[in-house]
Design an enzyme around this catalytic site. Structure first.
Site, PDB file in Angstrom:
ATOM      1  N   GLY A 179       3.150  -0.659   4.784  1.00 38.55           N
ATOM      2  CA  GLY A 179       2.262   0.039   3.826  1.00 38.55           C
ATOM      3  C   GLY A 179       4.477   0.832   3.863  1.00 38.55           C
ATOM      4  N   GLU A 220      -5.550  -5.453  11.288  1.00 41.62           N
ATOM      5  CA  GLU A 220      -3.748  -3.543  11.140  1.00 41.62           C
ATOM      6  C   GLU A 220      -4.711  -3.239  12.461  1.00 41.62           C
ATOM      7  OE1 GLU A 220      -1.896  -2.634   7.167  1.00 41.62           O
ATOM      8  OE2 GLU A 220      -3.955  -1.295   7.572  1.00 41.62           O
ATOM      9  N   ASN A 243       1.439  -1.356  -0.358  1.00 33.29           N
ATOM     10  CA  ASN A 243       0.315   0.068   0.503  1.00 33.29           C
ATOM     11  C   ASN A 243       0.638   0.862  -0.116  1.00 33.29           C
ATOM     12  OD1 ASN A 243      -1.814   1.732   0.490  1.00 33.29           O
ATOM     13  ND2 ASN A 243      -2.162   1.932   2.353  1.00 33.29           N
ATOM     14  N   TRP A 244       0.957   1.621  -1.123  1.00 39.04           N
ATOM     15  CA  TRP A 244       1.768   3.177  -1.251  1.00 39.04           C
ATOM     16  C   TRP A 244       1.109   4.154  -0.544  1.00 39.04           C
ATOM     17  CZ3 TRP A 244       3.762   3.473  -6.986  1.00 39.04           C
ATOM     18  CH2 TRP A 244       4.707   2.064  -7.641  1.00 39.04           C
ATOM     19  N   LYS A 245       0.235   4.545  -0.128  1.00 41.83           N
ATOM     20  CA  LYS A 245      -0.390   5.551   0.604  1.00 41.83           C
ATOM     21  C   LYS A 245       0.012   6.555  -0.692  1.00 41.83           C
ATOM     22  CE  LYS A 245      -0.430   2.983   4.982  1.00 41.83           C
ATOM     23  NZ  LYS A 245       0.017   3.096   6.090  1.00 41.83           N
ATOM     24  N   HIS A 285      -9.596   1.310   5.106  1.00 41.03           N
ATOM     25  CA  HIS A 285      -7.709   1.538   6.206  1.00 41.03           C
ATOM     26  C   HIS A 285      -8.226   2.581   6.997  1.00 41.03           C
ATOM     27  CE1 HIS A 285      -4.298   2.379   6.526  1.00 41.03           C
ATOM     28  NE2 HIS A 285      -3.484   1.716   6.057  1.00 41.03           N
ATOM     29  N   GLY A 327       2.358   2.568  11.510  1.00 45.92           N
ATOM     30  CA  GLY A 327       3.431   3.182  11.338  1.00 45.92           C
ATOM     31  C   GLY A 327       4.123   3.372  12.372  1.00 45.92           C
TER      32      GLY A 327
END
Ligand code: PGA
Length: 255
Positions: free
Chosen positions: A235, A168, A10-12, A98, A174
């Protein structure tokens, strides 16, 4: 349950440039050619969809994903991207709900509508769920149960096996460290029980369950082996060409 592992990058809202995007795509493409037991999905920002698609080779195990879909299927909705546009762009998977979108106001009702839209258009939704904190009283268990059942409330029971579920824990996204593998294992079992109560035992075990939150090339293999998950939603490490390639090879070596 298939043994194949699903790895979703997931490149965000990254990377900042086309050049950087090209670098990540080219290294992922190289590794993807030799993957035997891993299905790779990359979910870039919308504007990089066609760039990633160009890196996908026919008959390979590398697929295009999106990070969201509009709740509207057509019409005048500035800034929105419909399911037909995604389909036409080659998208096969779509992340839905998300925590970063939920924190912008996306509730279970919207999530459920989006699941329905993707499933009925043959795009596999990746439903994200996870508690904000782990309290000692176990309230997070009620939270998860409610989040999962409300998120699935608009899809037909017979379609539950068409989704992928990504667990998640919000506090691990993060973060420096992922959740402990033993806790992941227990939570995955609990999620299967929730799915089984909503449908049946067989369906509950057909749904691939992924883990996401602080996964990197050093912990990926252990999380899959001991956390009992069918794959990972990644991520930061998915934007690091060296780390992500190493992670894919590590996970592939499990088969
Ligand atoms: P992270 O993000 O791997 O950077 O912790 C995971 C996610 O948000 O899916």
């Amino acid at each position: 349950m298939k043994k194949e592992k699903i790895i979703i990058g997931n490149w965000k809202m990254s990377p900042n440039s086309i050049e950087e995007a090209k670098k990540i795509i080219s290294s992922s493409k190289k590794v993807a050619r030799n993957l035997k037991g891993v299905k790779l999905v990359i979910a870039p920002p919308f504007s990089f969809l066609s760039l990633v698609l160009r890196g996908i080779e026919k008959d390979g195990n590398f697929y295009l994903g999106a990070q969201d879909v509009s709740i509207y299927t057509e019409g005048a909705h500035t800034g929105e991207v419909s399911v037909s546009i995604l389909k036409g762009s080659g998208v096969k998977y779509c992340i839905i709900g998300h925590s970063e979108r939920r924190s912008m106001g996306e509730n279970n009702d919207i999530v459920s509508e989006k699941l329905n839209i993707t499933v009925s258009n043959n795009i596999t939704p990746v439903l994200c769920v996870g508690e904000k904190e782990r309290d000692v009283d176990g309230k997070y268990m009620d939270f998860l149960k409610e989040q999962i059942s409300l998120s699935l409330s608009k899809i037909n029971k017979k379609d539950i096996n068409k989704i992928i579920l990504a667990y998640e824990p919000v506090w691990a996204i993060g973060a420096k460290e992922p959740m402990k593998t033993e806790e992941i294992r227990q939570t995955v079992l609990y999620i299967r029980k929730i799915l089984s109560d909503m449908s049946d035992h067989k369906t509950a075990f057909q749904v691939p369950i992924l883990y996401g939150g602080a996964v990197n090339m050093r912990n990926a293999k252990e999380i899959i082996s001991y956390g009992d998950v069918n794959g990972l939603l990644i991520g930061r490490e998915s934007l690091n060409p060296i780390g992500f390639s190493a992670l894919l090879k590590e996970v592939d070596s499990l088969n």
